[in-house]
Write a protein that holds these residues in place. Structure first.
Motif, PDB file in Angstrom:
ATOM      1  N   GLY A 126       0.846  -1.193   0.000  1.00 45.86           N
ATOM      2  CA  GLY A 126       0.000   0.000   0.000  1.00 45.86           C
ATOM      3  C   GLY A 126       0.877   1.237   0.000  1.00 45.86           C
ATOM      4  N   ASP A 127       0.275   2.373   0.334  1.00 46.02           N
ATOM      5  CA  ASP A 127       0.988   3.646   0.270  1.00 46.02           C
ATOM      6  C   ASP A 127       2.294   3.664   1.053  1.00 46.02           C
ATOM      7  OD1 ASP A 127      -0.578   5.255  -1.387  1.00 46.02           O
ATOM      8  OD2 ASP A 127      -2.103   5.426   0.197  1.00 46.02           O
ATOM      9  N   ASP A 128       2.256   3.042   2.221  1.00 49.99           N
ATOM     10  CA  ASP A 128       3.402   3.151   3.118  1.00 49.99           C
ATOM     11  C   ASP A 128       4.172   1.843   3.215  1.00 49.99           C
ATOM     12  OD1 ASP A 128       4.928   4.663   4.810  1.00 49.99           O
ATOM     13  OD2 ASP A 128       3.877   3.919   6.607  1.00 49.99           O
ATOM     14  N   CYS A 129       3.745   0.854   2.446  1.00 49.22           N
ATOM     15  CA  CYS A 129       4.339  -0.471   2.529  1.00 49.22           C
ATOM     16  C   CYS A 129       4.638  -0.912   1.091  1.00 49.22           C
ATOM     17  CB  CYS A 129       3.327  -1.398   3.213  1.00 49.22           C
ATOM     18  SG  CYS A 129       4.077  -2.876   3.865  1.00 49.22           S
ATOM     19  N   GLU A 185      -1.485   1.260  -9.238  1.00 51.93           N
ATOM     20  CA  GLU A 185      -1.972   1.740  -7.933  1.00 51.93           C
ATOM     21  C   GLU A 185      -1.058   1.167  -6.854  1.00 51.93           C
ATOM     22  OE1 GLU A 185      -4.461   3.787  -7.405  1.00 51.93           O
ATOM     23  OE2 GLU A 185      -5.147   3.856  -9.494  1.00 51.93           O
ATOM     24  N   PRO A 186      -0.934   1.865  -5.715  1.00 51.39           N
ATOM     25  CA  PRO A 186      -0.043   1.368  -4.647  1.00 51.39           C
ATOM     26  C   PRO A 186      -0.408  -0.038  -4.156  1.00 51.39           C
ATOM     27  CG  PRO A 186      -0.747   3.607  -4.185  1.00 51.39           C
ATOM     28  CD  PRO A 186      -1.522   3.169  -5.388  1.00 51.39           C
ATOM     29  N   THR A 187      -1.663  -0.441  -4.369  1.00 54.32           N
ATOM     30  CA  THR A 187      -2.090  -1.772  -3.903  1.00 54.32           C
ATOM     31  C   THR A 187      -1.879  -2.848  -4.972  1.00 54.32           C
ATOM     32  OG1 THR A 187      -4.288  -1.146  -4.635  1.00 54.32           O
ATOM     33  CG2 THR A 187      -3.823  -0.953  -2.264  1.00 54.32           C
ATOM     34  N   GLU A 188      -1.255  -2.487  -6.097  1.00 53.72           N
ATOM     35  CA  GLU A 188      -1.064  -3.460  -7.171  1.00 53.72           C
ATOM     36  C   GLU A 188       0.391  -3.891  -7.300  1.00 53.72           C
ATOM     37  OE1 GLU A 188      -4.279  -2.580 -10.657  1.00 53.72           O
ATOM     38  OE2 GLU A 188      -2.821  -0.992 -10.304  1.00 53.72           O
ATOM     39  N   SER A 235      -4.073  -7.094  -7.781  1.00 56.66           N
ATOM     40  CA  SER A 235      -4.317  -6.569  -6.428  1.00 56.66           C
ATOM     41  C   SER A 235      -5.148  -7.620  -5.700  1.00 56.66           C
ATOM     42  CB  SER A 235      -5.081  -5.244  -6.491  1.00 56.66           C
ATOM     43  OG  SER A 235      -6.400  -5.492  -6.915  1.00 56.66           O
ATOM     44  N   SER A 236      -5.487  -7.385  -4.447  1.00 51.05           N
ATOM     45  CA  SER A 236      -6.285  -8.405  -3.741  1.00 51.05           C
ATOM     46  C   SER A 236      -7.685  -8.522  -4.332  1.00 51.05           C
ATOM     47  CB  SER A 236      -6.403  -8.152  -2.240  1.00 51.05           C
ATOM     48  OG  SER A 236      -5.666  -7.090  -1.837  1.00 51.05           O
TER      49      SER A 236
END
Ligand SMILES: Cc1cc2nc3c(=O)[nH]c(=O)nc-3n(C[C@H](O)[C@H](O)[C@H](O)COP(=O)(O)OP(=O)(O)OC[C@H]3O[C@@H](n4cnc5c(N)ncnc54)[C@H](O)[C@@H]3O)c2cc1C
Lengths: 267, 166
Positions: A21-24, A158-161, A136-137
């Motif tokens: 994600g954004d921070d991970c 996207e940060p989640t991808e 992504s999930s």
């Protein structure tokens, strides 16, 4: 000194997707990411190591198409015997990415996702008509490489991808040449010229010189006007040269690529 | 498990090492500061100069930009691992005989990079040597003696390459 962060080492893709994600941030070879963290450009609180995920480490052929996992390293691609038999132009590119240390550590997914403009890999993949799969999930999507990279250091991801695979369609049927001008560790100009089959169209990609590669399709090599191609580029002025110089280089390398393609492939 | 320190097991120059290492520690810091193997040098810190080159499972990496925890379950070779039984490795001997060093700061990196090359390709052409080493910088020698030293070592090692003294 690297700033403090936590490290996750999942061995399943689903677990990695649940974490990023954004921070991970996804982390593979670290050749760009660790450098950006040392320079304080990126300051994630956590990294998710992709190197333990078998699904991202595969190179496989599906019929004539080549599928490369997002975490496959340049060195493996450079040494892959089947790739050198069936898509030699990729071997040529991979054997000359950066230096042998960058090839050991750096991955194809990291190269594309970081979107540093001076990429040989992105330029060749654009000429090859490659696409990438983002997962992504909640699902997956496939995007042409030319639509994936938006600009310098900018992609549609996207940060989640995660970039899970690179697909080179009809790879076995393609052949081509790749030439680059490089005096330091990254290319100043890269030119890829690729054709599918004996009578297919030619795709010319010129990269590293501007923010994103430009791609032109022609049905015969005679249609390529090197000066006109150079005019289409929008070079980044930097330590390796100004706009005029880089456009001059583009014209020279496009001419050489056309000549090499004509000689190599008996066009 | 989210964690900022990880217990790792690896071998360094053939010796088993077990440590708990902070994840942000680079391999160069781990080798130099935790294991006191100061042969590995850090110069540019951005993977361009090659001074920090070490081998991980036989492959060259820039230890300045490589997490120490990533060598878990791997074999690391540093410049200290080249000589055996008090005898210089043929690459080291050739560097001395060809005067392929002056200040010596880049030398460990050149030696490890050259070792990786000869392990992979025991009989490289001059062009292949130059191309393989072009990611390593030396400010003293002008490179020619370094290339000559690698050519000499390749002759001495023969077809077995660097592997004969891994
Ligand atoms: C000295 C030097 C010379 C180089 N020369 C060249 C050259 O000549 N030609 C060339 O083409 N390239 C060159 N490169 C670029 C090199 O190819 C890339 O640095 C490398 O491939 C990045 O991969 P990595 O695994 O190290 O990425 P990392 O540093 O681990 O990650 C890079 C970025 O991508 C993200 N990321 C990584 N993997 C994924 C994934 N699967 N999905 C989603 N996001 C992901 C990370 O979060 C990070 O933002 C050079 C780099 C260096 C440092």
């Amino acid at each position: 000194m690297l700033p403090p962060f936590a490290l996750e080492r999942p061995d399943r893709l689903e677990d990695a997707l649940a974490l990023i994600g954004d921070d991970c941030l996804p982390y593979c070879g670290g050749t760009e990411l660790l450098m950006a963290m040392k320079l304080n450009v990126l300051r994630p609180s956590c990294l998710v190591d992709l190197k333990g995920i078998a699904a991202l480490a595969r190179v496989e052929w599906r019929g004539d198409s080549l599928v490369i996992g997002g975490a496959v390293r340049h060195a493996s691609l450079a040494a892959d015997a089947e790739i050198s038999r069936s898509l030699a132009v990729l071997t040529v590119v991979e054997q000359r990415v950066g230096n042998a240390r960058v090839r050991t550590q750096g991955s194809i997914g990291g190269n594309l996702c970081f979107a540093e403009p001076r990429s040989d890999v992105a330029t060749l993949l654009a000429a090859l008509g490659a696409s990438i799969t983002l997962a992504s999930s909640t699902g997956q999507r496939r995007i042409a490489i030319t639509d994936f990279v938006l600009g310098a250091y900018e992609t549609v991801r996207e940060p989640t991808e995660l970039l899970v695979e690179v697909l080179v369609p009809s790879a076995r049927l393609k052949s081509g040449v790749y030439l680059k001008h490089q005096y330091a560790e990254r290319p100043t100009v890269g030119v890829a010229l690729v054709r599918e089959g004996e009578n297919g169209v030619w795709r010319l990609a010129v990269g590293a010189v501007g923010d994103v590669p430009i791609v032109i399709e022609v049905s015969s090599l005679d249609e390529i006007d090197a000066e006109a191609v150079a005019d289409m580029t929008d070079p980044i002025e930097d330590i390796s040269g100004g706009v005029d110089y880089k456009q001059h280089l583009v014209a020279v390398y496009v001419r050489r690529a056309v000549q090499a393609a004509a000689e190599d492939l008996g066009a | 498990m989210t964690t900022t320190a990880i217990a790792i097991t690896c071998t360094v120059n053939g010796v088993k090492v077990e440590r708990t290492v902070e994840v942000r520690r680079t391999l160069a810091q781990f080798l130099r500061e935790d294991l006191s193997l100061t042969g590995t040098k850090v110069s540019c810190d951005v993977q361009i100069c090659g001074a920090c080159t070490v081998l991980v499972d036989g492959q060259p990496v820039s230890s300045c930009t490589h997490l120490a925890v990533d060598v878990d379950r791997s074999a690391v070779t540093t410049v200290e691992g080249l000589a055996s039984e008090g005898r210089l490795h043929p690459l080291q001997q050739a560097f001395v005989e060809q005067m392929a060093l002056q200040c010596g700061f880049c030398t460990p990196g050149f030696l490890m990079m050259a070792k990786a090359l000869l392990d992979e390709n025991p009989d490289p052409s001059r062009e292949q040597i130059i191309e393989y080493l072009d990611g390593n910088l030396c400010r003293c020698t002008g490179y020619a003696p370094i290339v000559a030293a690698v050519e000499q070592a390749a002759r001495v090692l023969g077809p077995a390459g660097g592997d004969s003294n891994a």
